[in-house]
Design an enzyme around this catalytic site. Structure first.
Site, PDB file in Angstrom:
ATOM      1  N   ASP A 366       0.819  -1.205   0.000  1.00 42.44           N
ATOM      2  CA  ASP A 366       0.000   0.000   0.000  1.00 42.44           C
ATOM      3  C   ASP A 366       0.858   1.262   0.000  1.00 42.44           C
ATOM      4  OD1 ASP A 366      -2.681   1.284   0.413  1.00 42.44           O
ATOM      5  OD2 ASP A 366      -1.717   1.967   2.255  1.00 42.44           O
ATOM      6  N   GLU A 419       1.099  -0.551  -5.142  1.00 47.63           N
ATOM      7  CA  GLU A 419       0.135   0.517  -5.393  1.00 47.63           C
ATOM      8  C   GLU A 419       0.960   1.794  -5.512  1.00 47.63           C
ATOM      9  OE1 GLU A 419      -3.543   3.060  -3.486  1.00 47.63           O
ATOM     10  OE2 GLU A 419      -1.874   2.353  -2.290  1.00 47.63           O
TER      11      GLU A 419
END
Length: 704
Positions: A366, A419
């Protein structure tokens, strides 16, 4: 020795019974008439709980036993290279020098003293001070008689003499939030996924089918625990044809509304749905169903809860020493100090931990962009350039490279997914060639552009045609995954079907056409739960998907069931068609047929597998039927047939098809014969009827 609240302490050894002198405040001492320390036990007397007389407890003395942590562990910790750090630090039940108990180990280099407090000593650590193991910053104590299920924390004396009570950063099990004590745990799960693990590395992920169903586990079926989810989730996802499940973060977190993205227990799966072995049971069930498991991993930041990692032992430890550098500008959290070898080791080992101890097949990392840039969300004057004068966080780069290289070396077949929303060069390039070393990268540009296009009224789409074609300008710069994730269906953005213009029929048609385009576009794909059946409401972690929309008693149920059927067929055809996945990352796998039909809102292209077997995709993003629409096709194919048509009636469409209907009435259509009329730079072409707001896939039909 210190034994708070004890009335007396007696040393018991072979041929010896010696009562120690009571100095008050729980301090006892004595001199034994022996030349060496014998194997002894302690007989400790306390006031009885009922206030009547004394209650005696016989136990081993922790300080009779040598440290239970080896020199090699300490060396590797000191080097910041302990790739199985969880085996050295934390709480580990064991047999040590013939005594059963638990070894507690903590890295806390700034502490003046550390004590273990827990359910086994009435949360008073006064009688259990830990040993300092020298310059390593590690504290250790083996506590006899403590076993599985015991609650504990570490009581730390800060450099200024104050005390703080902290959960174990390496805890592998925790209390159910909002309680936050660490729990001593032992795994007894017997894995049954050996066949899955043996096959996992057979094909590189960028050359394999890879279709992901993203799940927020706590709200997928609210109220179910890990073992109950194991009875429902694998069969549901397998029926839809996805190859992988992606689980939003499951490392322990105090606030459920963070969806798991503000982690306090990096080594503990959340206890909200069961024990660590219960979580293993779920992963095992997914593997035995033939599904890979990806887990969101959050090494970019951590929350400021005073019982967790922040200012851990009185000084910045896990966070950067500069408060401005440590503070994450967007989320009110703290950023890790990637330049500190012990912190980097904590995170690298954590990535390995999930893959080795829980058989996770992939880590979706993330907020990578927030790690890579020193000026991320910061204005001029709020950040300091690196040693070369640039804005790149060189420590974070080194950490990500080390993490990826270590995971790929230790865990064959595991994929790491970034990401990352910028144009950073080499996210999926191998570390030995200077890249970050990820296996895949989320294609955020494609996602934003395509969703903006789809949100426009069809009459305006011709002015924004480039939003659907621009992704092919950079499609091979990285190994991409196309995400329609949870982030796109919350906070007022609307569910996927609700982004679409028009009436209910048109919105569903747009939804179906978009999914057909997405599955055919180069790159792997990810779809968030609820979007597979065109849920109209935004996702909420409080109640999850609107499963009632699939209830046969609901009048509009066929509308939603049709979309779910389409997703199943998309995945089925996708998995059987190497042209859609085998050459996702090389230019040889894709050719435009027509990328300039902006006035028609039509996009046509062809995909190829390694043997040049083609599949043609044509999307009509206008609400009108286009009769006699000519497209050029590969000359060597003698006949074509529809492989998929998002306008089929069973999906909720109008049923406009190409080819002659088969006599069997099973929906199959006869072949389409190409004409020797050149079109789109090709020697042969097809005349098609393009359904409104639909995507059609065409496959070769071999006549011999």
């Amino acid at each position: 020795m210190l034994r708070p609240y004890a009335r007396s302490v007696t040393v018991l050894a072979k041929g010896l019974r010696a009562e120690l002198h009571d100095h008050g405040d729980g301090l006892f001492s004595g001199v034994l008439p022996m030349r060496s320390v014998p194997e002894y036990r302690l007989l400790i007397a306390y006031d009885s709980p009922d206030g009547r007389g004394l209650h005696e407890v016989e136990t081993d003395d922790p300080y009779r036993l040598l440290p239970a942590l080896g020199e090699l562990d300490l060396h590797l910790i000191g080097e910041g290279r302990h790739e199985q750090l969880w085996r050295a630090l934390g709480a580990h039940p064991m047999l040590h020098q013939g005594v059963t108990g638990t070894r507690f180990t903590l890295w806390s280099p700034n502490a003046r003293g550390v004590r273990v407090a827990g359910s086994f000593n009435h949360w008073d650590g006064g009688g259990f001070p830990m040993r300092s193991l020298g310059a390593s910053g590690v504290w250790e104590l083996f506590v006899p008689g403590v076993g599985e299920g015991a609650l504990y924390k570490f009581e730390i004396m800060r450099p200024d003499g104050t005390h703080t009570l902290r959960a174990d950063p390496m805890a592998r099990h925790t209390e159910v939030p909002p309680a936050n004590a660490s729990v001593v745990t032992v795994s007894r799960h017997e894995w049954r996924d050996a066949d899955w693990l043996a096959r996992r590395a057979d094909r590189p992920v960028h050359e394999a089918p890879f279709s992901v169903y993203e799940v927020h586990l706590a709200s997928w079926r609210p109220g179910l625990n890990y073992r109950q989810l194991a009875e429902q989730l694998p069969s549901y996802v397998k029926d839809l044809g996805f190859t992988h499940v992606e689980l939003m973060p499951l490392a322990e977190h105090p606030f459920g509304g963070s969806w798991g993205y503000q982690v306090t227990g990096f080594y503990a799966p959340t206890s909200r749905m069961g024990s660590p072995d219960d979580f293993r049971f779920l992963i095992d069930a997914l593997h035995r169903a033939g599904l890979g498991v990806i887990m969101d991993w959050v090494p970019a930041h951590f929350p400021r809860d005073e019982w967790a990692l922040a200012d851990f032992d009185g000084r910045p430890l896990y966070e950067h020493g500069d408060p401005v550098r440590a503070a994450h500008p967007d989320w009110g959290t703290l950023e890790f100090d990637y330049g500190r070898k012990e912190v980097r080791n904590f995170l690298v080992a954590n990535a390995v931990y999930w893959c080795e101890e829980f058989h996770i097949d992939g880590l979706r990392v993330d907020a990578v962009a927030s790690m890579l840039y020193l000026d991320y969300s910061r204005e001029e004057g709020q950040w300091t350039p690196n040693e070369h004068g640039g804005r790149e966080d060189l420590d974070a780069v080194a950490f990500l490279q080390e993490m990826n290289a270590t995971v790929h070396r230790r865990c064959p077949g595991v994929v790491t997914i970034a990401e990352e929303s910028t144009a950073w060069d080499g996210v999926t390039r191998a570390t030995e060639h200077g890249g970050l070393g990820f296996g895949l990268k989320w294609n955020m540009g494609w996602m934003h552009d395509s969703l903006e296009y789809m949100a426009r009224e069809p009459v305006h789409r011709r002015f924004h045609h480039h939003e659907m074609t621009f992704s092919m300008m950079y499609a091979y710069s990285e190994n991409y995954l196309l995400p329609v994730s949870h982030d796109e269906v919350v906070h007022g953005k609307g569910a996927l079907v609700d982004k679409m213009p028009g009436d209910w029929w048109q919105r569903r048609a747009n939804h179906r056409a978009y999914l057909g385009f997405m599955w055919a576009h180069p790159g792997k794909q990810l779809l968030f739960m609820g979007q597979e059946f065109a849920q109209g409401a935004e996702w909420s972690e409080a109640h999850g998907p609107d499963w009632w929309l699939l209830d046969p008693s609901y009048a509009a149920e066929p509308d939603h069931r049709g979309v779910r059927l389409l997703v199943r067929d998309l995945n089925t055809v996708y998995g059987r068609t190497p042209a859609l996945w085998e050459r996702d990352t090389v230019p040889e796998g894709f050719e435009w047929i027509d990328c300039e039909a902006a006035e028609d809102n039509v996009l046509a292209f062809v995909r190829f597998d390694a043997g040049r077997e083609p599949l043609v995709s044509v999307s009509n993003f206008s609400p009108v039927v286009r009769e006699g629409y000519r497209i050029g096709v590969p000359e060597w194919v003698p006949a074509w047939a529809e492989a998929l048509n998002t306008d089929e009636e069973r999906y909720g469409g109008g049923g406009i098809r190409n080819g002659v209907a088969g006599a069997g009435g099973d929906g199959e259509r006869g072949p389409l014969a190409p004409e020797p009329e050149p079109s789109h730079g090709r020697g042969s072409s097809l005349l098609l009827t393009l359904p409104p707001l639909a995507t059609v896939w065409l496959r070769p039909v071999r006549t011999s």
